[in-house]
Motif scaffolding. Structure first.
Motif, mmCIF file in Angstrom:
data_model
loop_
_atom_site.group_PDB
_atom_site.id
_atom_site.type_symbol
_atom_site.label_atom_id
_atom_site.label_comp_id
_atom_site.label_asym_id
_atom_site.label_seq_id
_atom_site.Cartn_x
_atom_site.Cartn_y
_atom_site.Cartn_z
ATOM 1 N N ASP A 1 10.194 -40.292 -5.918
ATOM 2 C CA ASP A 1 9.467 -40.076 -4.468
ATOM 3 C C ASP A 1 8.577 -39.479 -5.259
ATOM 4 O O ASP A 1 6.929 -39.753 -4.695
ATOM 5 C CB ASP A 1 10.271 -40.290 -3.156
ATOM 6 C CG ASP A 1 11.288 -40.985 -3.112
ATOM 7 O OD1 ASP A 1 11.446 -41.742 -3.314
ATOM 8 O OD2 ASP A 1 12.046 -40.570 -1.956
ATOM 9 N N ALA A 2 8.026 -37.418 -5.624
ATOM 10 C CA ALA A 2 7.564 -36.835 -5.807
ATOM 11 C C ALA A 2 5.995 -37.898 -6.722
ATOM 12 O O ALA A 2 5.253 -37.727 -6.556
ATOM 13 C CB ALA A 2 7.599 -35.996 -5.485
ATOM 14 N N ARG B 1 6.205 -41.208 -7.538
ATOM 15 C CA ARG B 1 5.485 -42.509 -6.745
ATOM 16 C C ARG B 1 4.589 -41.517 -6.066
ATOM 17 O O ARG B 1 3.236 -42.472 -6.317
ATOM 18 C CB ARG B 1 6.649 -42.974 -6.632
ATOM 19 C CG ARG B 1 7.975 -43.743 -7.080
ATOM 20 C CD ARG B 1 8.591 -44.499 -6.162
ATOM 21 N NE ARG B 1 9.922 -44.735 -7.214
ATOM 22 C CZ ARG B 1 11.166 -44.537 -7.042
ATOM 23 N NH1 ARG B 1 10.559 -43.570 -6.116
ATOM 24 N NH2 ARG B 1 12.073 -45.115 -7.949
ATOM 25 N N ARG B 2 4.242 -40.555 -5.254
ATOM 26 C CA ARG B 2 3.389 -40.234 -5.069
ATOM 27 C C ARG B 2 1.753 -39.997 -6.003
ATOM 28 O O ARG B 2 0.541 -39.765 -5.630
ATOM 29 C CB ARG B 2 3.509 -39.047 -3.652
ATOM 30 C CG ARG B 2 4.358 -39.750 -2.984
ATOM 31 C CD ARG B 2 4.633 -38.678 -1.343
ATOM 32 N NE ARG B 2 4.924 -37.483 -1.767
ATOM 33 C CZ ARG B 2 5.971 -37.108 -1.889
ATOM 34 N NH1 ARG B 2 6.973 -37.817 -1.396
ATOM 35 N NH2 ARG B 2 6.593 -35.958 -2.377
ATOM 36 N N GLU B 3 2.247 -38.765 -6.817
ATOM 37 C CA GLU B 3 1.576 -38.502 -7.623
ATOM 38 C C GLU B 3 0.439 -39.215 -8.571
ATOM 39 O O GLU B 3 -0.210 -39.411 -8.531
ATOM 40 C CB GLU B 3 1.930 -37.453 -8.357
ATOM 41 C CG GLU B 3 2.424 -36.354 -7.577
ATOM 42 C CD GLU B 3 4.038 -35.160 -8.641
ATOM 43 O OE1 GLU B 3 3.657 -35.881 -9.642
ATOM 44 O OE2 GLU B 3 4.014 -34.193 -7.940
ATOM 45 N N THR C 1 -1.155 -43.170 -8.355
ATOM 46 C CA THR C 1 -1.733 -44.257 -7.506
ATOM 47 C C THR C 1 -2.627 -45.154 -8.697
ATOM 48 O O THR C 1 -2.613 -44.653 -9.581
ATOM 49 C CB THR C 1 -2.716 -43.969 -7.482
ATOM 50 O OG1 THR C 1 -3.481 -43.241 -7.395
ATOM 51 C CG2 THR C 1 -2.288 -42.443 -5.393
ATOM 52 N N PHE D 1 -0.345 -45.854 -10.911
ATOM 53 C CA PHE D 1 1.201 -46.431 -10.612
ATOM 54 C C PHE D 1 1.798 -47.085 -11.610
ATOM 55 O O PHE D 1 3.350 -47.446 -11.721
ATOM 56 C CB PHE D 1 1.430 -46.379 -9.615
ATOM 57 C CG PHE D 1 2.631 -46.833 -8.482
ATOM 58 C CD1 PHE D 1 3.771 -45.588 -7.963
ATOM 59 C CD2 PHE D 1 2.967 -48.103 -8.991
ATOM 60 C CE1 PHE D 1 4.447 -46.198 -7.558
ATOM 61 C CE2 PHE D 1 3.787 -48.032 -7.975
ATOM 62 C CZ PHE D 1 4.471 -47.012 -7.414
ATOM 63 N N LYS E 1 -9.247 -37.190 3.129
ATOM 64 C CA LYS E 1 -7.160 -36.364 2.773
ATOM 65 C C LYS E 1 -7.422 -34.962 1.186
ATOM 66 O O LYS E 1 -7.115 -33.662 1.635
ATOM 67 C CB LYS E 1 -5.953 -37.184 2.155
ATOM 68 C CG LYS E 1 -5.147 -38.226 3.833
ATOM 69 C CD LYS E 1 -5.157 -39.263 2.919
ATOM 70 C CE LYS E 1 -4.209 -39.999 3.779
ATOM 71 N NZ LYS E 1 -3.132 -40.990 3.069
ATOM 72 N N SER F 1 -4.160 -37.688 -10.946
ATOM 73 C CA SER F 1 -3.055 -36.899 -10.561
ATOM 74 C C SER F 1 -2.888 -35.785 -9.658
ATOM 75 O O SER F 1 -2.086 -35.975 -8.956
ATOM 76 C CB SER F 1 -1.854 -36.507 -11.430
ATOM 77 O OG SER F 1 -1.762 -37.910 -12.436
ATOM 78 N N SER G 1 -4.680 -37.420 -6.455
ATOM 79 C CA SER G 1 -3.424 -37.889 -4.979
ATOM 80 C C SER G 1 -2.140 -37.596 -4.665
ATOM 81 O O SER G 1 -1.953 -37.207 -4.133
ATOM 82 C CB SER G 1 -3.442 -39.099 -6.215
ATOM 83 O OG SER G 1 -2.285 -39.118 -7.315
ATOM 84 N N ALA G 2 -1.874 -35.734 -5.740
ATOM 85 C CA ALA G 2 -0.736 -35.233 -5.306
ATOM 86 C C ALA G 2 -1.532 -33.941 -4.368
ATOM 87 O O ALA G 2 -0.084 -33.677 -3.871
ATOM 88 C CB ALA G 2 -0.156 -34.378 -6.234
#
Length: 447
Positions: free
Chosen positions: A205-206, A208-210, A212, A216, A239, A372, A375-376
């Motif tokens: 999951d981490a 996938r979040r990192e 985009t 991604f 953010k 990366s 976005s992380a």
């Protein structure tokens, strides 16, 4: 190889069994287990091979070889007792693997290509093939002696990338049924996140979040897709920025990094590493662009000489760049300058006793790395505030939303940004990429 190694997945074991071709390639998602499988295959080859010639490891740089290849090999939690028979010091010309000397080449170093031209190669391990130049890879294939093997990894790239078009599309299972120009001495295996038995669902999951947007689709889904649209399509000022007044304590200012311009703006950014801790009191550092200096000759209606530009930069550098709630006035450890700014670097050295480092200008790699991090949530940009309107990084913040891929470059299989309003972004990219080997010891991301 030994029962103290980490267990391998069925996909990894299958690739090891089949990795007997002249060229063996593991491709697919990041952290999908392809690197571990390829390294095991490489070790088996090093231990058993009798082919004439030298063994080599190739990566984008020797530092990336240390991080991506030798760090896993020397980790006893991954390779058990075998790890003690592998040694490499980052930046060195060669490593020792199972008692054998292995040359280490950085593909971005012109000296490496000169070494390669005179080499008889018994075997090669190649980290991230798509980051190599095509002529370098072609030369490498030509240096493989009869009976030699190549073992390589790559993440997906553009579908028009030379490696995909000239090689992968001619291999099973990528080739079209009517394609007669097959490569029978190549084997390719595609890996996904679920093929790595060591990844927990939380870690997946981490990852996938990192990643985009484009990254991604390539790094998580394993797709060979073209770059199009916004580069930072995830960008959200709410953010990804922080008020300059609210910056946390910094453990150090890692770098001043500068993109040099004459008719275009000159932009310099300060990159800091925070001294933050988590709720248990453990170190939880992040990277911050804490402040920015720009000189735009068009806006200022004054074109400066290198000497004048250097005076203004040094005056700004001597100011305080962190809010009053921090305890130290820090100075940057590295001064990183655009490689093309030779005359400006001379001015800094002669008149201000500032020695600088040439920036790592691998554009695509730097974009991927910075995307990366942002976005992380591992890289945050300071924004000006009403009480401190001269501080923060307004240039970076204004440029980020309009940073887009060049559609003309995409048509020929290249990932390049449009060269419009990107001066602070370039300056920031220089700092993040050139100091990667330092901040990686603090901060872990999937890139």
């Amino acid at each position: 190889m030994t029962d103290t190694m980490i267990p391998l997945s069925p996909k990894q074991l299958q690739s090891l069994k089949e990795a007997t071709a002249r060229i063996n390639v593991w491709e697919g998602s990041v952290r999908s287990g392809k690197t571990i499988a390829s390294l095991v295959a490489w070790l088996i080859y090093v231990a058993t091979n009798k082919t004439r010639g030298e063994l080599i490891v190739v990566s984008r740089t020797r530092d990336s070889a240390a991080r991506n290849v030798f760090a896993p090999l020397m980790d006893p939690s991954l390779f058990g007792e075998i790890s003690q028979y592998i040694s490499y010091t980052s930046g060195s010309a060669y490593a020792t693997v199972l008692g054998r000397r292995v040359w280490v080449l950085g593909s971005s170093d012109v000296r490496s290509e000169n070494v390669l031209r005179g080499l008889t190669c018994a075997g090669a391990y190649v980290d991230e093939i798509t980051l190599l130049k095509e002529d370098f890879f072609t030369q490498l294939l030509n240096r493989l002696w009869e009976g030699a093997r190549l073992f390589g990894t790559t993440n997906p790239d553009s579908p028009a990338h030379w490696f995909k078009v000239n090689y992968l599309d001619r291999c099973e299972p990528y080739m079209e049924a009517t394609n007669a120009r097959v490569l029978p001495d190549w084997r390719v295996w595609k890996f996904y996140l679920d093929d790595n038995p060591q990844l927990t669902e939380a870690r997946k999951d981490a990852i996938r979040r990192e990643n985009t947007g484009l990254f991604f689709r390539r790094n998580v889904n394993g797709e060979w897709v073209a770059a199009e649209g916004a580069i930072f399509d995830f960008w959200d000022p709410e953010k990804h920025t922080i008020a300059w007044d609210d910056l946390p304590e910094m453990r150090e200012l890692l770098a001043l990094s500068l993109d040099y311009g004459t008719t275009n703006p000159t932009a310099a950014l300060l990159l800091g590493v925070s001294a933050e801790v988590d709720h248990l009191g453990r170190p939880a550092p992040r990277l911050f662009f804490v402040d920015e200096w720009r000189w735009d000759s068009k806006l200022e209606q004054a074109k400066l000489t290198d000497a004048e530009l250097a005076v203004k930069l040094v005056a700004w550098l001597n100011e305080r760049h962190l809010p009053d709630n921090t305890t130290m006035k820090l100075t940057p450890r590295f001064k990183i300058i655009d490689p093309s700014a030779a005359s400006f670097k001379v001015q800094l050295r002669k008149n201000h006793d500032i020695t600088s480092t040439d920036a790592d200008n691998d554009v695509l790699y730097g974009i991927r790395l910075m995307a990366s991090l942002i976005s992380a949530g591992a890289l945050v940009i300071a924004r000006p505030t009403p009480t401190n309107p001269e501080r923060g990084c307004p240039g970076f913040i204004s440029e980020a939303p309009g940073y887009v891929w060049d559609p003309k470059a995409t048509l020929v299989g290249e990932d390049k940004p449009m060269k419009v309003a990107d001066h602070s972004l370039d300056g920031g990219r220089y700092g993040v990429t050139t100091t990667e080997n330092v901040w990686r010891s603090y901060i872990k991301i999937a890139a």
